[in-house]
Design a protein around this motif. Structure first.
Motif, PDB file in Angstrom:
ATOM      1  N   GLU A 211       0.828  -1.217   0.000  1.00  0.00           N
ATOM      2  CA  GLU A 211       0.000   0.000   0.000  1.00  0.00           C
ATOM      3  C   GLU A 211       0.856   1.257   0.000  1.00  0.00           C
ATOM      4  OE1 GLU A 211      -3.577   2.190   2.565  1.00  0.00           O
ATOM      5  OE2 GLU A 211      -2.775   0.238   3.211  1.00  0.00           O
ATOM      6  N   GLY A 212       0.673   2.098  -1.037  1.00  0.00           N
ATOM      7  CA  GLY A 212       1.320   3.393  -1.095  1.00  0.00           C
ATOM      8  C   GLY A 212       0.331   4.507  -0.811  1.00  0.00           C
ATOM      9  N   ASP A 213       0.757   5.750  -1.058  1.00  0.00           N
ATOM     10  CA  ASP A 213      -0.122   6.896  -0.774  1.00  0.00           C
ATOM     11  C   ASP A 213      -0.281   7.804  -1.996  1.00  0.00           C
ATOM     12  OD1 ASP A 213       2.280   8.248  -0.990  1.00  0.00           O
ATOM     13  OD2 ASP A 213       2.377   8.858   1.116  1.00  0.00           O
ATOM     14  N   TRP A 214      -0.054   7.265  -3.183  1.00  0.00           N
ATOM     15  CA  TRP A 214      -0.128   7.948  -4.479  1.00  0.00           C
ATOM     16  C   TRP A 214       1.138   8.740  -4.805  1.00  0.00           C
ATOM     17  CZ3 TRP A 214      -3.626   5.402  -6.687  1.00  0.00           C
ATOM     18  CH2 TRP A 214      -4.947   5.275  -6.231  1.00  0.00           C
ATOM     19  N   SER A 215       2.053   8.924  -3.861  1.00  0.00           N
ATOM     20  CA  SER A 215       3.205   9.793  -4.108  1.00  0.00           C
ATOM     21  C   SER A 215       4.368   9.010  -4.700  1.00  0.00           C
ATOM     22  CB  SER A 215       3.665  10.455  -2.811  1.00  0.00           C
ATOM     23  OG  SER A 215       4.266   9.498  -1.954  1.00  0.00           O
ATOM     24  N   ALA A 216       5.237   9.732  -5.427  1.00  0.00           N
ATOM     25  CA  ALA A 216       6.457   9.117  -5.950  1.00  0.00           C
ATOM     26  C   ALA A 216       7.340   8.612  -4.814  1.00  0.00           C
ATOM     27  CB  ALA A 216       7.214  10.121  -6.814  1.00  0.00           C
ATOM     28  N   CYS A 217       7.321   9.312  -3.677  1.00  0.00           N
ATOM     29  CA  CYS A 217       8.132   8.907  -2.535  1.00  0.00           C
ATOM     30  C   CYS A 217       7.717   7.522  -2.040  1.00  0.00           C
ATOM     31  CB  CYS A 217       7.999   9.940  -1.419  1.00  0.00           C
ATOM     32  SG  CYS A 217       8.937   9.533   0.074  1.00  0.00           S
ATOM     33  N   SER A 218       6.400   7.291  -1.918  1.00  0.00           N
ATOM     34  CA  SER A 218       5.954   5.979  -1.437  1.00  0.00           C
ATOM     35  C   SER A 218       6.280   4.896  -2.454  1.00  0.00           C
ATOM     36  CB  SER A 218       4.451   5.998  -1.125  1.00  0.00           C
ATOM     37  OG  SER A 218       3.677   6.068  -2.304  1.00  0.00           O
ATOM     38  N   GLY A 219       6.161   5.213  -3.750  1.00  0.00           N
ATOM     39  CA  GLY A 219       6.543   4.256  -4.775  1.00  0.00           C
ATOM     40  C   GLY A 219       8.021   3.910  -4.690  1.00  0.00           C
ATOM     41  N   TYR A 220       8.837   4.906  -4.411  1.00  0.00           N
ATOM     42  CA  TYR A 220      10.280   4.689  -4.288  1.00  0.00           C
ATOM     43  C   TYR A 220      10.601   3.779  -3.100  1.00  0.00           C
ATOM     44  CZ  TYR A 220      15.167   5.757  -3.217  1.00  0.00           C
ATOM     45  OH  TYR A 220      16.508   5.659  -2.917  1.00  0.00           O
ATOM     46  N   GLU A 221      10.000   4.071  -1.946  1.00  0.00           N
ATOM     47  CA  GLU A 221      10.286   3.275  -0.746  1.00  0.00           C
ATOM     48  C   GLU A 221       9.837   1.831  -0.931  1.00  0.00           C
ATOM     49  OE1 GLU A 221      12.098   4.111   1.732  1.00  0.00           O
ATOM     50  OE2 GLU A 221      12.347   6.196   1.093  1.00  0.00           O
ATOM     51  N   LEU A 222       8.632   1.625  -1.470  1.00  0.00           N
ATOM     52  CA  LEU A 222       8.156   0.257  -1.694  1.00  0.00           C
ATOM     53  C   LEU A 222       8.936  -0.413  -2.827  1.00  0.00           C
ATOM     54  CD1 LEU A 222       4.343   0.994  -1.350  1.00  0.00           C
ATOM     55  CD2 LEU A 222       5.764  -0.277   0.273  1.00  0.00           C
ATOM     56  N   GLY A 223       9.327   0.375  -3.828  1.00  0.00           N
ATOM     57  CA  GLY A 223      10.104  -0.158  -4.933  1.00  0.00           C
ATOM     58  C   GLY A 223      11.481  -0.639  -4.505  1.00  0.00           C
ATOM     59  N   ARG A 224      12.062  -0.007  -3.502  1.00  0.00           N
ATOM     60  CA  ARG A 224      13.369  -0.442  -3.005  1.00  0.00           C
ATOM     61  C   ARG A 224      13.290  -1.867  -2.476  1.00  0.00           C
ATOM     62  NH1 ARG A 224      15.901   3.777   1.056  1.00  0.00           N
ATOM     63  NH2 ARG A 224      17.637   2.300   0.892  1.00  0.00           N
ATOM     64  N   GLY A 225      12.197  -2.177  -1.770  1.00  0.00           N
ATOM     65  CA  GLY A 225      12.033  -3.534  -1.261  1.00  0.00           C
ATOM     66  C   GLY A 225      11.853  -4.539  -2.385  1.00  0.00           C
ATOM     67  N   LEU A 226      11.024  -4.193  -3.371  1.00  0.00           N
ATOM     68  CA  LEU A 226      10.784  -5.107  -4.488  1.00  0.00           C
ATOM     69  C   LEU A 226      12.036  -5.284  -5.349  1.00  0.00           C
ATOM     70  CD1 LEU A 226       7.198  -4.015  -5.638  1.00  0.00           C
ATOM     71  CD2 LEU A 226       7.836  -6.107  -4.424  1.00  0.00           C
ATOM     72  N   SER A 227      12.809  -4.223  -5.532  1.00  0.00           N
ATOM     73  CA  SER A 227      13.989  -4.315  -6.400  1.00  0.00           C
ATOM     74  C   SER A 227      15.053  -5.238  -5.827  1.00  0.00           C
ATOM     75  CB  SER A 227      14.576  -2.912  -6.631  1.00  0.00           C
ATOM     76  OG  SER A 227      15.059  -2.361  -5.411  1.00  0.00           O
ATOM     77  N   ALA A 228      15.007  -5.446  -4.510  1.00  0.00           N
ATOM     78  CA  ALA A 228      15.988  -6.338  -3.877  1.00  0.00           C
ATOM     79  C   ALA A 228      15.637  -7.806  -4.067  1.00  0.00           C
ATOM     80  CB  ALA A 228      16.085  -6.024  -2.385  1.00  0.00           C
ATOM     81  N   GLU A 229      14.388  -8.068  -4.494  1.00  0.00           N
ATOM     82  CA  GLU A 229      13.950  -9.446  -4.702  1.00  0.00           C
ATOM     83  C   GLU A 229      14.173  -9.825  -6.158  1.00  0.00           C
ATOM     84  OE1 GLU A 229      12.848 -11.465  -2.387  1.00  0.00           O
ATOM     85  OE2 GLU A 229      12.904  -9.971  -0.772  1.00  0.00           O
ATOM     86  N   ARG A 230      15.123 -10.720  -6.404  1.00  0.00           N
ATOM     87  CA  ARG A 230      15.455 -11.085  -7.779  1.00  0.00           C
ATOM     88  C   ARG A 230      14.329 -11.825  -8.482  1.00  0.00           C
ATOM     89  NH1 ARG A 230      19.307  -8.100 -10.160  1.00  0.00           N
ATOM     90  NH2 ARG A 230      20.432  -7.177  -8.401  1.00  0.00           N
ATOM     91  N   ALA A 231      13.400 -12.388  -7.711  1.00  0.00           N
ATOM     92  CA  ALA A 231      12.278 -13.106  -8.317  1.00  0.00           C
ATOM     93  C   ALA A 231      11.238 -12.148  -8.903  1.00  0.00           C
ATOM     94  CB  ALA A 231      11.618 -14.017  -7.293  1.00  0.00           C
ATOM     95  N   VAL A 232      11.309 -10.878  -8.533  1.00  0.00           N
ATOM     96  CA  VAL A 232      10.330  -9.899  -9.024  1.00  0.00           C
ATOM     97  C   VAL A 232      10.678  -9.518 -10.463  1.00  0.00           C
ATOM     98  CG1 VAL A 232       9.414  -7.565  -8.740  1.00  0.00           C
ATOM     99  CG2 VAL A 232       9.832  -8.999  -6.729  1.00  0.00           C
ATOM    100  N   THR A 233       9.746  -9.793 -11.391  1.00  0.00           N
ATOM    101  CA  THR A 233       9.968  -9.430 -12.798  1.00  0.00           C
ATOM    102  C   THR A 233       8.876  -8.532 -13.359  1.00  0.00           C
ATOM    103  OG1 THR A 233       8.750 -11.330 -13.718  1.00  0.00           O
ATOM    104  CG2 THR A 233      11.091 -11.667 -13.177  1.00  0.00           C
ATOM    105  N   ALA A 234       7.774  -8.317 -12.611  1.00  0.00           N
ATOM    106  CA  ALA A 234       6.669  -7.493 -13.137  1.00  0.00           C
ATOM    107  C   ALA A 234       5.967  -6.805 -11.984  1.00  0.00           C
ATOM    108  CB  ALA A 234       5.680  -8.359 -13.920  1.00  0.00           C
ATOM    109  N   ILE A 235       5.720  -5.490 -12.138  1.00  0.00           N
ATOM    110  CA  ILE A 235       5.055  -4.707 -11.096  1.00  0.00           C
ATOM    111  C   ILE A 235       3.959  -3.851 -11.746  1.00  0.00           C
ATOM    112  CG2 ILE A 235       5.336  -3.079  -9.194  1.00  0.00           C
ATOM    113  CD1 ILE A 235       8.361  -3.660  -9.291  1.00  0.00           C
ATOM    114  N   PHE A 236       2.734  -4.004 -11.256  1.00  0.00           N
ATOM    115  CA  PHE A 236       1.633  -3.128 -11.636  1.00  0.00           C
ATOM    116  C   PHE A 236       1.465  -2.102 -10.515  1.00  0.00           C
ATOM    117  CE2 PHE A 236      -3.195  -2.702 -11.228  1.00  0.00           C
ATOM    118  CZ  PHE A 236      -3.230  -1.529 -11.978  1.00  0.00           C
ATOM    119  N   VAL A 237       1.641  -0.829 -10.850  1.00  0.00           N
ATOM    120  CA  VAL A 237       1.636   0.246  -9.853  1.00  0.00           C
ATOM    121  C   VAL A 237       0.333   1.039  -9.984  1.00  0.00           C
ATOM    122  CG1 VAL A 237       2.969   2.119  -8.846  1.00  0.00           C
ATOM    123  CG2 VAL A 237       4.127   0.347 -10.166  1.00  0.00           C
ATOM    124  N   GLY A 238      -0.249   1.419  -8.830  1.00  0.00           N
ATOM    125  CA  GLY A 238      -1.584   2.009  -8.801  1.00  0.00           C
ATOM    126  C   GLY A 238      -1.722   3.369  -9.438  1.00  0.00           C
TER     127      GLY A 238
END
Length: 328
Positions: A211-238
């Motif tokens: 869950e983000g808050d519509w801001s680029a900042c929240s996308g960045y913080e959540l994206g940092r966690g996902l980018s560390a997971e090598r199994a992640v290959t596709a992200i649909f962002v709200g």
């Protein structure tokens, strides 16, 4: 009006229907009448017309947080449609969309003698407040409404999310992660539902949404966690602003887009084609939202017998450079 009718080659009754935005006027006839009015410098006297018809040709709009792209663009679409239809707009912009604030705004607009009110209600609390609105003021909800009790015009958020998710699945991605907007926004809930149901229908696993808050900042913080997971290959962002933050996080983690990770946003903000890479996203037609909202409110004001419960505006998938086939 008689002079306008003679110049346009129509009756003065037809001129009246054009001026008052009545239905059943052919587009070419409407254009001829408006051109004749402009040529003759004819403008209806709004005060006299209000006395004669009991209407002000003024509509109220209740809006919230117009710094966000969606609500701001919806309001702009309504204002454009109202201008084309010959209506004035009074906007009540709220800092909170609780029941008391929404009902107070409707009452203030009613005291301004508006003919009807459009309520841009992206949050469920605001939509539910319409159940308690005065019964004598025509209302139309935009974006979210109280379960059919008030006519509603909205983009089909579920269909947009399903289209985004299916696009990523069709590219060979086995799991599609989702960063949602705030859970108290109806759009967030519908986009999440479209994402989840599309994954379930395809037999794909459904990872926990973030869950983000519509801001680029929240996308960045959540994206940092996902980018560390090598199994992640596709992200649909709200939305596209959060997608911008996700792209920044992936870039810092040296994850290639779309070579290693594909990203889809939602909204198609004007800057989306200039992201690096250009963002694949879901386009919402806010001008069509404005036209349909206005048309529906006018039908309610006119007391039409067959008023639809609402309209769904179809979104469109815009494919750009941020999505590609999954690498094996």
């Amino acid at each position: 009006m008689a002079d306008v009718g003679r110049l346009a080659g129509v009756s003065h009754q037809t001129v009246s229907r054009v001026i008052n935005w009545r239905p059943h006027v052919r587009p070419d006839t409407r254009r001829r009448v408006l051109a004749a009015m402009q040529e003759l410098g004819y403008f209806p006297n709004s005060a006299a017309r209000a006395l004669a018809t009991g209407r002000s040709n003024t509509l109220g709009v209740v809006s919230f947080d117009t710094t966000l792209y969606g609500p701001a663009s919806t309001l702009f679409g309504i204002e454009r449609a109202a201008h084309e239809a010959g209506y004035f707009i009074i906007v009540a912009s709220l800092t909170a969309l609780d029941r008391a604030s929404v009902l107070d705004a409707v009452e203030r607009l009613r005291r301004q003698s508006v003919d009807g009110v459009l309520i841009i209600a992206p949050q469920q609390d605001a939509a539910d407040a319409l159940l308690h609105a005065p019964p004598d003021i025509p209302l139309v909800a935009v974006e979210a409404g109280p379960g059919g009790a008030t006519p509603l015009v909205a983009v089909d958020q579920h269909a947009g999310a399903a289209s985004a998710t299916k696009h990523l699945l069709d590219l060979g991605h086995e799991v599609v992660y989702h960063i949602s907007g705030p859970r108290d926004w109806v759009e967030s809930v519908e986009r999440m539902r479209g994402w989840r149901e599309t994954l379930e229908a395809s037999g794909a696993s459904v990872p926990p949404p973030l869950e983000g808050d519509w801001s680029a900042c929240s996308g960045y913080e959540l994206g940092r966690g996902l980018s560390a997971e090598r199994a992640v290959t596709a992200i649909f962002v709200g939305n596209d602003q959060m997608a911008l933050g996700v792209l920044r996080a992936l870039h810092e983690a040296r994850r290639d887009v779309p070579g290693e990770v594909s990203v889809v946003g939602f909204d198609d903000i004007p800057e989306a084609p200039y992201f690096s890479p250009p963002l694949t996203t879901i386009r919402q037609d806010f001008n069509e939202m404005g036209r349909r909202s206005l048309r529906l409110l006018v039908s309610v004001i006119e007391g039409d017998q067959l008023i639809p419960t609402g309209y769904r505006v179809e979104p469109e998938l815009i494919v750009r450079g941020s999505t590609g086939p999954r690498r094996h």
